[in-house]
Every structure is written in C-alpha cells, then in structure tokens.
Design a protein around this motif. Structure first.
Motif, PDB file in Angstrom:
ATOM      1  N   UNK A 120      36.833  33.386  36.813  1.00 37.16           N
ATOM      2  CA  UNK A 120      37.878  33.864  37.710  1.00 37.16           C
ATOM      3  C   UNK A 120      39.119  34.250  36.932  1.00 37.16           C
ATOM      4  N   UNK A 121      39.701  35.403  37.277  1.00 38.05           N
ATOM      5  CA  UNK A 121      40.946  35.866  36.663  1.00 38.05           C
ATOM      6  C   UNK A 121      41.894  36.321  37.767  1.00 38.05           C
ATOM      7  N   UNK A 122      43.177  36.388  37.425  1.00 37.76           N
ATOM      8  CA  UNK A 122      44.136  36.990  38.345  1.00 37.76           C
ATOM      9  C   UNK A 122      44.358  38.441  37.928  1.00 37.76           C
ATOM     10  N   UNK A 123      44.203  39.358  38.871  1.00 32.00           N
ATOM     11  CA  UNK A 123      44.396  40.783  38.616  1.00 32.00           C
ATOM     12  C   UNK A 123      45.739  41.226  39.177  1.00 32.00           C
ATOM     13  N   UNK A 124      46.591  41.755  38.313  1.00 28.58           N
ATOM     14  CA  UNK A 124      47.873  42.318  38.720  1.00 28.58           C
ATOM     15  C   UNK A 124      47.659  43.814  38.956  1.00 28.58           C
ATOM     16  N   UNK A 125      47.706  44.219  40.213  1.00 20.85           N
ATOM     17  CA  UNK A 125      47.452  45.612  40.560  1.00 20.85           C
ATOM     18  C   UNK A 125      48.733  46.417  40.717  1.00 20.85           C
ATOM     19  N   UNK A 126      49.877  45.833  40.340  1.00 17.95           N
ATOM     20  CA  UNK A 126      51.115  46.596  40.276  1.00 17.95           C
ATOM     21  C   UNK A 126      51.221  47.218  38.886  1.00 17.95           C
ATOM     22  N   UNK A 127      52.346  47.893  38.622  1.00 18.98           N
ATOM     23  CA  UNK A 127      52.612  48.381  37.267  1.00 18.98           C
ATOM     24  C   UNK A 127      51.490  49.291  36.761  1.00 18.98           C
TER      25      UNK A 127
END
Length: 331
Positions: A120-127
């Motif tokens: 499991x990872x955290x995906x930053x879909x901003x930027x």
C-alpha cells in the motif's frame, strides 16, 4: 433454395456445445483466484488498521475500579482513503494509477515487479498527479527513532491523507528498481511558507549495499541541501550523495567519533552528519535548541536550528505525461 434449407435446418433446435472438463476447471480456477485476491485486499487493509491500533493510543477504555481526571484520547472519526478499486494489482506505481483515470488522492495497492508482493502507498494526485509518497511528516504523532528492520519494512499510519509514515527502504528500492524516477520534496514552515526541491534522478541501492543514495541535478527554491548546499567545504562533509543509510543499530556514516543516527534519533542517509534531515525530531514552533541539530532540517532554507512543520518526499517517472491534476492533498 432447397439446398440452402437443407444446410440450415440441422442447426435449428441444437443446444450450445458442452464445455470440455478442462475448460470448466479453468473457469472455476479463475473464479477462485478472483475471490482470493478480494480477500487478500481486505486482509491487507485490516492488517494496516490493526497495526495502527496496536501502535497508537487513540482509544480509551473506562475502568470500573477507579476514575481519573487525566484527559483521555477521543476515538477519531476515521475515514479510510480510497483504495484502487481493482481486485488484481496491475499498477507499478501512482503514475500508472493516475494515467488509468483514477485521479483521487488516497491509498492504493501497487506492485512494482512480478517478483514483489503488492503493498500500500499513498498517491498524491495534485501537483500534476501520479506522485508516490515515500515519506511524510506533519504532526509528530509517529516516532521516527526506529531500528534498521523497521526502516527496511516501513512504519507509520496509513489511514488519513496527512498521516506520517516511512514507506520502507525495501519498498522504495523496488519502486526505483529498473526505473528512472524524479524526487520532489515539499517543505512547509510554521508560518505557512512553502519551498520545494526536485532531483531529476533518484535511486537507492539494495540492502546488501546499505541502501546508498544517488541523486541527479537539483532544481527548485529550497536550496540543494541534500548535496550539502553551495559551500564546497560543507559539501565534503555533508553531501548525502553516495551515502549509505544509517540507523541507531546500524551505523554506516562517515562520522568516526559518533553515530549520527543516534544523535539525531532517526534513520537517514548521513555523512558527517548532514545539512538536510527530514526524519529528525518533530519540534513544534520551528526554532529549537539542544546538544545536536536533530530537528526536521533543511539548512539551505531555515538553517540547522529550525525544525519544519510539514515535509513530504514523493517520486514519479520523469517521462510521466500528466493530463491535469486530481483532487490534491491537504497540507
């Protein structure tokens, strides 16, 4: 005409051909594999929640034997961020997830290679989207004073978008293995000011080589602290390029008179010792004093005696073609 009817009539009223036993077996096997993947995904989310509950005191239990006036922690209204929704993990990282049309920031399952287990990872879909977060500091709830095995496997909270965590050196290595990745570091001070640093090539070696750090060219407005800043004398003793990872129980730095990881109470790539350390102690309100400069430090912005409020390290393929941003990440 009679010839055509003679050819067509035998086909009317006939049932579909019966599947061979081997085809039936393959169909049943596919259904079982599908069900196993569903259960494995649920088990992984449950494992992360259980790990969180065991390691963090979020819940209070009333005693029928005594009362206390000490303020007790309230149970948080936990909202688990979305998972990828796929029962079979096909995505190597968050860039793949973004390009498949899933543009909401949150926790997703990825599998960088066929030889590795999904994690499991955290995906930053901003930027621009597609960023895989490998480290985050935001509130000081998670201790980063961990041993070699904990940094190898990863630790922290995996529930809300600003939870603190270290993804794990093995997971980071597998994400980078065989891929060219850019590293972006986002920094926020205690007055809400922000800076960033980008390295166009980022990789670490495997555990046998002590997870040595290698970086490409720098750009950004935070200063090149990972390479020791602009002072040549400091670069020799503080540049982290080529430095192995160190923890309190596995000292690999170049400081012969001590252990940088022990002084800074964290695992990190140390030289003699650093001009940047994002895993240090979480000091509130910025400025701090002590025997060692062991805060969350980015010296080319605020110096060694200022500990930052928020940091995140995230990686993405340089060839990533974004089509706008997703919903973003609240800081």
């Amino acid at each position: 005409m009679w010839l055509i009817l003679a050819l067509l009539l035998p086909h009317y009223g006939l049932s579909a051909p019966r599947l061979q036993d081997v085809d039936v077996c393959r169909t049943d096997n596919a259904k079982l594999l599908h069900r196993i993947q569903v259960l494995e995904n649920k088990l992984e989310l449950g494992r992360l929640q259980l790990k969180d509950l065991r390691e963090n005191n979020y819940h209070s239990v009333k005693s029928k034997y005594y009362k206390t006036n000490v303020a007790k922690s309230r149970t948080e209204n936990v909202h688990i961020p979305p998972t990828d929704g796929n029962l079979v993990v096909r995505d190597a990282d968050c860039s793949d997830i973004f390009e498949s049309g899933r543009k909401q920031s949150g926790y997703y399952r990825v599998q960088p290679g066929h030889q590795t287990e999904p994690f499991t990872v955290y995906c930053d879909m901003s930027d621009g989207g597609g960023w895989t977060v490998i480290q985050r500091r935001s509130n000081g709830k998670v201790s980063f004073n961990r041993n070699w095995q904990e940094y190898k496997k990863g630790f922290g909270l995996f529930r809300n978008r600003n939870d603190e965590h270290w993804l794990g050196n093995d997971h980071i290595f597998h994400l980078l293995s065989g891929r060219e990745m850019s590293l972006k570091i986002d920094l926020t001070d205690w007055h809400g000011n922000t800076r960033y640093a980008i390295y166009d090539s980022f990789r670490i070696t495997n555990e046998e080589d002590k997870y040595k750090l290698w970086l490409g060219y720098y750009s950004g407005n935070a200063g090149d602290a990972l390479d020791g800043g602009s002072n040549f004398a400091e670069q020799w003793s503080a540049s982290l390029k080529g430095m192995p990872f160190s923890t309190v129980d596995n000292d690999n730095d170049r400081y012969t008179k001590g252990n940088c990881a022990k002084e800074n109470k964290c695992g990190w790539w140390f030289n003699r010792c650093h001009t940047a350390n994002l895993n240090g102690l979480y000091y509130k309100n910025g400025n701090y004093t002590g025997q060692y400069d062991n805060g969350i430090v980015w010296s080319t912005w605020h110096g060694l005696w200022y500990s930052l409020k928020f940091t995140t390290m995230k990686i993405r393929r340089p060839s990533f073609l974004n089509a706008g941003s997703g919903d973003g990440m609240n800081v």
